[in-house]
Motif scaffolding. Sequence first.
Motif, PDB file in Angstrom:
ATOM      1  N   HIS A   1       1.962  -5.340   2.241  1.00  0.00           N
ATOM      2  CA  HIS A   1       0.612  -5.810   2.547  1.00  0.00           C
ATOM      3  C   HIS A   1       0.705  -7.315   2.768  1.00  0.00           C
ATOM      4  CE1 HIS A   1      -3.666  -4.979   2.525  1.00  0.00           C
ATOM      5  NE2 HIS A   1      -3.877  -6.037   1.782  1.00  0.00           N
TER       6      HIS A   1
ATOM      7  N   ASP B   1      -3.083  -8.881   6.758  1.00  0.00           N
ATOM      8  CA  ASP B   1      -3.825  -7.685   6.347  1.00  0.00           C
ATOM      9  C   ASP B   1      -5.023  -8.072   5.484  1.00  0.00           C
ATOM     10  OD1 ASP B   1      -1.979  -5.955   7.578  1.00  0.00           O
ATOM     11  OD2 ASP B   1      -0.772  -5.800   5.752  1.00  0.00           O
ATOM     12  N   GLU B   2      -4.799  -8.991   4.543  1.00  0.00           N
ATOM     13  CA  GLU B   2      -5.868  -9.413   3.645  1.00  0.00           C
ATOM     14  C   GLU B   2      -6.977 -10.132   4.411  1.00  0.00           C
ATOM     15  OE1 GLU B   2      -4.411 -11.461   0.183  1.00  0.00           O
ATOM     16  OE2 GLU B   2      -2.914  -9.909  -0.209  1.00  0.00           O
TER      17      GLU B   2
ATOM     18  N   PRO C   1      -3.391   0.221  -3.803  1.00  0.00           N
ATOM     19  CA  PRO C   1      -2.536  -0.962  -3.851  1.00  0.00           C
ATOM     20  C   PRO C   1      -1.437  -0.851  -4.901  1.00  0.00           C
ATOM     21  CG  PRO C   1      -4.620  -1.409  -4.936  1.00  0.00           C
ATOM     22  CD  PRO C   1      -4.719  -0.024  -4.359  1.00  0.00           C
TER      23      PRO C   1
ATOM     24  N   ILE D   1       0.878  -1.163   0.000  1.00  0.00           N
ATOM     25  CA  ILE D   1       0.000   0.000   0.000  1.00  0.00           C
ATOM     26  C   ILE D   1       0.919   1.217   0.000  1.00  0.00           C
ATOM     27  CG2 ILE D   1      -1.708   1.331   1.306  1.00  0.00           C
ATOM     28  CD1 ILE D   1      -2.854  -1.205   0.101  1.00  0.00           C
TER      29      ILE D   1
END
Length: 163
Positions: free
Chosen positions: A131, A135-136, A40, A32
Amino acid sequence: VESATICQGQEAVGDLPVEIPARVTAFAGKFIDAGHPLCPRQIVVESATAGYVSGEDGADGAKACNMSNTVPWGPLLASFEFDDVQNVEVISVDFSSKGGPIIKGILNPAATHNDERNVVWLGDGNQWVRHTEADEEAEADAGKDASADTDSGTGTGTGTGTG
């Protein structure tokens, strides 16, 4: 280029596979852009010396991104070269197709774990924050929470995630 592997790990010379150095493959991943919130970025390593970068920017010149108003860009050519003087691998990305210069960056030299290895762009000091899978997962959970709120009719549907 969504179907591409983020990092293939080896390249071929003739019929023989050649390992890509870890100092290069460490650049591969999703990020990010701290200078463009929620936008992104992805770095793909294709060989020891080449790869590409792609991402999204806010539409209509907006600095930040949101889920419904982004403009994809890339892939932009990237190259990797070891700097013997600084003892560090450097990525160079040609942003001229976006109206920018060729920018060089390094991985955060103070990082001790790969998920802390952000790209620091030389010149302006901007960082692309790595990322991670965590995080996802957090973003997916926040999306489920928002969907559950909307489905039950009791929530605002805006979600509570910060991702």
